[in-house]
Design a protein around this motif. Sequence first.
Motif, PDB file in Angstrom:
ATOM      1  N   GLU A   1     -60.741 -20.002  13.662  1.00 50.14           N
ATOM      2  CA  GLU A   1     -60.451 -20.281  12.255  1.00 50.14           C
ATOM      3  C   GLU A   1     -59.879 -21.690  12.084  1.00 50.14           C
ATOM      4  O   GLU A   1     -60.288 -22.428  11.187  1.00 50.14           O
ATOM      5  CB  GLU A   1     -59.462 -19.250  11.717  1.00 50.14           C
ATOM      6  CG  GLU A   1     -59.164 -19.413  10.244  1.00 50.14           C
ATOM      7  CD  GLU A   1     -58.214 -18.341   9.740  1.00 50.14           C
ATOM      8  OE1 GLU A   1     -57.252 -18.718   9.052  1.00 50.14           O
ATOM      9  OE2 GLU A   1     -58.441 -17.160  10.038  1.00 50.14           O
ATOM     10  N   GLU A   2     -58.965 -22.081  12.944  1.00 48.71           N
ATOM     11  CA  GLU A   2     -58.385 -23.426  12.860  1.00 48.71           C
ATOM     12  C   GLU A   2     -59.421 -24.490  13.163  1.00 48.71           C
ATOM     13  O   GLU A   2     -59.429 -25.554  12.537  1.00 48.71           O
ATOM     14  CB  GLU A   2     -57.173 -23.547  13.785  1.00 48.71           C
ATOM     15  CG  GLU A   2     -55.978 -22.806  13.250  1.00 48.71           C
ATOM     16  CD  GLU A   2     -54.712 -23.062  14.020  1.00 48.71           C
ATOM     17  OE1 GLU A   2     -54.623 -24.078  14.745  1.00 48.71           O
ATOM     18  OE2 GLU A   2     -53.798 -22.237  13.885  1.00 48.71           O
ATOM     19  N   ARG A   3     -60.302 -24.213  14.108  1.00 46.88           N
ATOM     20  CA  ARG A   3     -61.354 -25.176  14.447  1.00 46.88           C
ATOM     21  C   ARG A   3     -62.293 -25.368  13.262  1.00 46.88           C
ATOM     22  O   ARG A   3     -62.684 -26.486  12.932  1.00 46.88           O
ATOM     23  CB  ARG A   3     -62.130 -24.709  15.676  1.00 46.88           C
ATOM     24  CG  ARG A   3     -63.090 -25.755  16.204  1.00 46.88           C
ATOM     25  CD  ARG A   3     -63.784 -25.277  17.405  1.00 46.88           C
ATOM     26  NE  ARG A   3     -64.780 -24.293  16.969  1.00 46.88           N
ATOM     27  CZ  ARG A   3     -65.780 -23.890  17.718  1.00 46.88           C
ATOM     28  NH1 ARG A   3     -65.910 -24.318  18.944  1.00 46.88           N
ATOM     29  NH2 ARG A   3     -66.647 -23.019  17.270  1.00 46.88           N
TER      30      ARG A   3
ATOM     31  N   LEU B   1     -58.341 -15.737  20.089  1.00 47.00           N
ATOM     32  CA  LEU B   1     -59.579 -16.455  19.786  1.00 47.00           C
ATOM     33  C   LEU B   1     -59.877 -16.526  18.288  1.00 47.00           C
ATOM     34  O   LEU B   1     -60.278 -17.582  17.798  1.00 47.00           O
ATOM     35  CB  LEU B   1     -60.754 -15.829  20.548  1.00 47.00           C
ATOM     36  CG  LEU B   1     -62.104 -16.502  20.381  1.00 47.00           C
ATOM     37  CD1 LEU B   1     -62.074 -17.934  20.920  1.00 47.00           C
ATOM     38  CD2 LEU B   1     -63.192 -15.697  21.079  1.00 47.00           C
ATOM     39  N   PRO B   2     -59.667 -15.444  17.511  1.00 45.89           N
ATOM     40  CA  PRO B   2     -59.956 -15.546  16.076  1.00 45.89           C
ATOM     41  C   PRO B   2     -59.162 -16.667  15.398  1.00 45.89           C
ATOM     42  O   PRO B   2     -59.713 -17.409  14.578  1.00 45.89           O
ATOM     43  CB  PRO B   2     -59.571 -14.169  15.533  1.00 45.89           C
ATOM     44  CG  PRO B   2     -59.735 -13.244  16.694  1.00 45.89           C
ATOM     45  CD  PRO B   2     -59.310 -14.066  17.884  1.00 45.89           C
TER      46      PRO B   2
ATOM     47  N   ALA C   1     -59.786 -12.093  22.911  1.00 46.08           N
ATOM     48  CA  ALA C   1     -60.904 -12.311  21.994  1.00 46.08           C
ATOM     49  C   ALA C   1     -60.690 -11.619  20.654  1.00 46.08           C
ATOM     50  O   ALA C   1     -61.142 -12.098  19.623  1.00 46.08           O
ATOM     51  CB  ALA C   1     -62.212 -11.829  22.629  1.00 46.08           C
ATOM     52  N   ASN C   2     -59.975 -10.496  20.647  1.00 48.12           N
ATOM     53  CA  ASN C   2     -59.793  -9.738  19.412  1.00 48.12           C
ATOM     54  C   ASN C   2     -58.543 -10.136  18.639  1.00 48.12           C
ATOM     55  O   ASN C   2     -58.269  -9.574  17.594  1.00 48.12           O
ATOM     56  CB  ASN C   2     -59.782  -8.235  19.709  1.00 48.12           C
ATOM     57  CG  ASN C   2     -58.612  -7.825  20.580  1.00 48.12           C
ATOM     58  OD1 ASN C   2     -57.716  -8.615  20.874  1.00 48.12           O
ATOM     59  ND2 ASN C   2     -58.620  -6.582  21.021  1.00 48.12           N
ATOM     60  N   GLY C   3     -57.775 -11.081  19.164  1.00 49.77           N
ATOM     61  CA  GLY C   3     -56.578 -11.531  18.478  1.00 49.77           C
ATOM     62  C   GLY C   3     -55.331 -10.740  18.821  1.00 49.77           C
ATOM     63  O   GLY C   3     -54.234 -11.147  18.481  1.00 49.77           O
ATOM     64  N   MET C   4     -55.492  -9.601  19.448  1.00 48.15           N
ATOM     65  CA  MET C   4     -54.331  -8.818  19.865  1.00 48.15           C
ATOM     66  C   MET C   4     -53.703  -9.513  21.076  1.00 48.15           C
ATOM     67  O   MET C   4     -54.206 -10.512  21.545  1.00 48.15           O
ATOM     68  CB  MET C   4     -54.755  -7.390  20.220  1.00 48.15           C
ATOM     69  CG  MET C   4     -55.442  -6.659  19.081  1.00 48.15           C
ATOM     70  SD  MET C   4     -54.455  -6.546  17.588  1.00 48.15           S
ATOM     71  CE  MET C   4     -53.246  -5.361  18.070  1.00 48.15           C
ATOM     72  N   ALA C   5     -52.620  -8.951  21.600  1.00 50.50           N
ATOM     73  CA  ALA C   5     -51.960  -9.667  22.684  1.00 50.50           C
ATOM     74  C   ALA C   5     -51.555  -8.804  23.869  1.00 50.50           C
ATOM     75  O   ALA C   5     -50.779  -9.244  24.696  1.00 50.50           O
ATOM     76  CB  ALA C   5     -50.749 -10.418  22.151  1.00 50.50           C
TER      77      ALA C   5
ATOM     78  N   ALA D   1     -68.075 -15.138  23.405  1.00 50.27           N
ATOM     79  CA  ALA D   1     -67.377 -16.274  22.777  1.00 50.27           C
ATOM     80  C   ALA D   1     -66.083 -16.544  23.528  1.00 50.27           C
ATOM     81  O   ALA D   1     -65.372 -15.609  23.892  1.00 50.27           O
ATOM     82  CB  ALA D   1     -67.063 -15.964  21.319  1.00 50.27           C
ATOM     83  N   ARG D   2     -65.816 -17.827  23.744  1.00 51.28           N
ATOM     84  CA  ARG D   2     -64.577 -18.205  24.419  1.00 51.28           C
ATOM     85  C   ARG D   2     -64.252 -19.652  24.122  1.00 51.28           C
ATOM     86  O   ARG D   2     -65.102 -20.424  23.680  1.00 51.28           O
ATOM     87  CB  ARG D   2     -64.677 -17.980  25.917  1.00 51.28           C
ATOM     88  CG  ARG D   2     -65.711 -18.851  26.602  1.00 51.28           C
ATOM     89  CD  ARG D   2     -65.743 -18.541  28.099  1.00 51.28           C
ATOM     90  NE  ARG D   2     -66.901 -19.099  28.728  1.00 51.28           N
ATOM     91  CZ  ARG D   2     -68.063 -18.493  28.880  1.00 51.28           C
ATOM     92  NH1 ARG D   2     -68.229 -17.285  28.393  1.00 51.28           N
ATOM     93  NH2 ARG D   2     -69.056 -19.077  29.480  1.00 51.28           N
ATOM     94  N   ILE D   3     -63.022 -20.007  24.370  1.00 47.88           N
ATOM     95  CA  ILE D   3     -62.572 -21.383  24.209  1.00 47.88           C
ATOM     96  C   ILE D   3     -63.146 -22.183  25.381  1.00 47.88           C
ATOM     97  O   ILE D   3     -63.109 -21.724  26.525  1.00 47.88           O
ATOM     98  CB  ILE D   3     -61.031 -21.435  24.189  1.00 47.88           C
ATOM     99  CG1 ILE D   3     -60.510 -20.693  22.945  1.00 47.88           C
ATOM    100  CG2 ILE D   3     -60.536 -22.880  24.222  1.00 47.88           C
ATOM    101  CD1 ILE D   3     -59.008 -20.508  22.905  1.00 47.88           C
TER     102      ILE D   3
END
Length: 101
Positions: free
Chosen positions: A93-95, A88-89, A59-63, A9-11
């Motif tokens: 979610e916003e999308r 990405l999470p 991808a996991n939301g960490m940075a 999964a990716r933008i």
Amino acid sequence: SGKEDFGRARIPGARYFDIDDVADKSSSLKHMLPSSAAFAAAAHALGVKNSDAVVVYEANGMAFAAARAWWMFRCFGHANVKVLNGGLPAWLEERESGDPS
């Protein structure tokens, strides 16, 4: 791994920037800043120009890796680079919620 997550999964339009690969290979320490030539070659291979806007995320939301990529781009003079808050999470979610912010 990050590359496997990216494959799942990716933008749209995203490219995979590997902080393990774009590093000083002569150092025994991980993630050391590469030479400017090595960084330029990696950015060029991804099709990234210094004039491009770059958004880094995980991808996991960490940075950790995203922040490291942000820092490397900044070190090599790329002024327009941002870290996507929540990765990405948060984007997914916003999308799904239709929130345009």
